[in-house]
Write a protein that holds these residues in place. Structure first.
Motif, short mmCIF file in Angstrom:
data_model
loop_
_atom_site.label_atom_id
_atom_site.label_comp_id
_atom_site.label_asym_id
_atom_site.label_seq_id
_atom_site.Cartn_x
_atom_site.Cartn_y
_atom_site.Cartn_z
N THR A 114 35.47 36.38 19.08
CA THR A 114 36.64 37.07 19.62
C THR A 114 37.58 36.08 20.30
N LEU A 115 38.84 36.30 20.14
CA LEU A 115 39.86 35.44 20.73
C LEU A 115 39.95 35.56 22.25
N PRO A 116 39.76 36.74 22.86
CA PRO A 116 39.86 36.82 24.32
C PRO A 116 38.88 35.90 25.04
N GLN A 117 37.69 35.68 24.48
CA GLN A 117 36.73 34.78 25.13
C GLN A 117 37.24 33.35 25.06
N ARG A 118 37.81 32.95 23.93
CA ARG A 118 38.39 31.60 23.82
C ARG A 118 39.59 31.47 24.77
N GLN A 119 40.37 32.52 24.88
CA GLN A 119 41.52 32.50 25.79
C GLN A 119 41.06 32.38 27.23
N GLN A 120 39.96 33.05 27.57
CA GLN A 120 39.43 32.97 28.92
C GLN A 120 38.97 31.55 29.24
N ILE A 121 38.30 30.90 28.33
CA ILE A 121 37.89 29.50 28.54
C ILE A 121 39.10 28.61 28.65
N SER A 122 40.11 28.85 27.80
CA SER A 122 41.34 28.06 27.85
C SER A 122 42.05 28.22 29.19
N ASN A 123 42.05 29.44 29.72
CA ASN A 123 42.70 29.69 31.01
C ASN A 123 41.99 28.96 32.15
N THR A 124 40.68 28.82 32.06
CA THR A 124 39.97 28.10 33.12
C THR A 124 40.16 26.61 33.01
N VAL A 125 40.40 26.10 31.81
CA VAL A 125 40.61 24.65 31.64
C VAL A 125 42.03 24.26 31.98
N PHE A 126 43.00 24.99 31.46
CA PHE A 126 44.41 24.65 31.65
C PHE A 126 45.02 25.50 32.74
N ARG A 127 44.62 25.24 33.98
CA ARG A 127 45.18 25.97 35.11
C ARG A 127 45.98 24.99 35.97
N PRO A 128 46.86 25.49 36.82
CA PRO A 128 47.69 24.59 37.63
C PRO A 128 46.86 23.75 38.59
N HIS A 129 47.37 22.57 38.91
CA HIS A 129 46.64 21.65 39.79
C HIS A 129 46.88 21.97 41.27
N TRP A 130 47.78 22.87 41.61
CA TRP A 130 48.01 23.24 43.00
C TRP A 130 47.18 24.47 43.34
N ASN A 131 47.03 24.73 44.63
CA ASN A 131 46.26 25.89 45.07
C ASN A 131 47.07 27.16 44.85
N LEU A 132 46.45 28.12 44.23
CA LEU A 132 47.10 29.39 43.98
C LEU A 132 46.95 30.30 45.19
N PRO A 133 47.85 31.27 45.38
CA PRO A 133 47.74 32.16 46.55
C PRO A 133 46.45 32.97 46.52
N THR A 134 45.91 33.21 47.71
CA THR A 134 44.66 33.95 47.81
C THR A 134 44.89 35.41 48.17
N MET A 135 46.14 35.77 48.49
CA MET A 135 46.45 37.17 48.80
C MET A 135 47.88 37.45 48.35
N SER A 136 48.17 38.71 48.15
CA SER A 136 49.51 39.09 47.72
C SER A 136 50.45 39.11 48.93
N LEU A 137 51.73 39.18 48.63
CA LEU A 137 52.72 39.23 49.71
C LEU A 137 52.59 40.49 50.54
N SER A 138 52.23 41.60 49.91
CA SER A 138 52.08 42.84 50.67
C SER A 138 50.87 42.75 51.60
N GLU A 139 49.78 42.10 51.16
CA GLU A 139 48.62 41.91 52.04
C GLU A 139 48.98 41.02 53.23
N LEU A 140 49.75 39.95 52.96
CA LEU A 140 50.18 39.07 54.03
C LEU A 140 51.08 39.81 55.02
N ALA A 141 52.00 40.61 54.50
CA ALA A 141 52.90 41.37 55.38
C ALA A 141 52.12 42.35 56.23
N GLU A 142 51.11 43.00 55.63
CA GLU A 142 50.29 43.95 56.39
C GLU A 142 49.52 43.24 57.50
#
Length: 155
Positions: free
Chosen positions: A52-80
């Motif tokens: 299945t392609l979704p499994q290959r896509q999932q592996i690809s997403n874990t390999v080719f991810r941004p080198h910076w830290n991604l947000p750990t919460m949404s803006l609405s959670e931060l505002a709350e």
């Protein structure tokens, strides 16, 4: 014919495939500490081209991810969270202001707040005023560090 000499990909029974290990490196988002694990690959980790392609896509997403830290919460959670902290700070400030009404302070402030009738508070405020006047007499304006005795003037 030996497949390890470049004659094609190694088959599942070859020694080269059996000695291959996969290194998985993850980072703990709370501590930032790296976790390195050696994993023995199996057929579910490296599916065939017909899988299945979704499994290959999932592996690809874990390999080719941004080198910076991604947000750990949404803006609405931060505002709350910020709103809750602001409400808590406001409540703490009101409590502190209520408690400060009965603390000794300058007599002028007591008169301004209409609390000059409380004898204990007036006595404590008079002591505070006397202590402040004594400090002002002991430390006249301009008596700070004049740099008059520097010692070595080569600096």
């Amino acid at each position: 014919h030996d497949s390890r000499m470049g004659g094609g990909p190694p088959r599942s029974g070859d020694a080269a495939n059996e000695s291959m290990k996969l290194t998985q490196i993850t980072q703990n988002p709370m501590t930032g500490q790296l976790d390195i694990r050696q994993i023995q690959p199996n057929t579910t980790m490296f599916p065939s081209a017909t899988s299945t392609l979704p499994q290959r896509q999932q592996i690809s997403n874990t390999v080719f991810r941004p080198h910076w830290n991604l947000p750990t919460m949404s803006l609405s959670e931060l505002a709350e969270r910020e709103r809750a902290e602001a409400i808590q700070r406001g409540e703490a400030q009101k409590i502190a202001e209520e408690q400060a009404k009965f603390q000794p302070r300058r007599y002028e402030q007591l008169v301004r707040d209409g609390m000059e009738d409380d004898e204990k508070l007036v006595e404590a405020s008079a002591k505070l005023d006397r202590d402040w006047d004594d400090w002002k007499e002991a430390n006249p304006r301009g008596s700070g560090n004049k740099m008059s005795e520097r010692g070595d003037r080569n600096f």
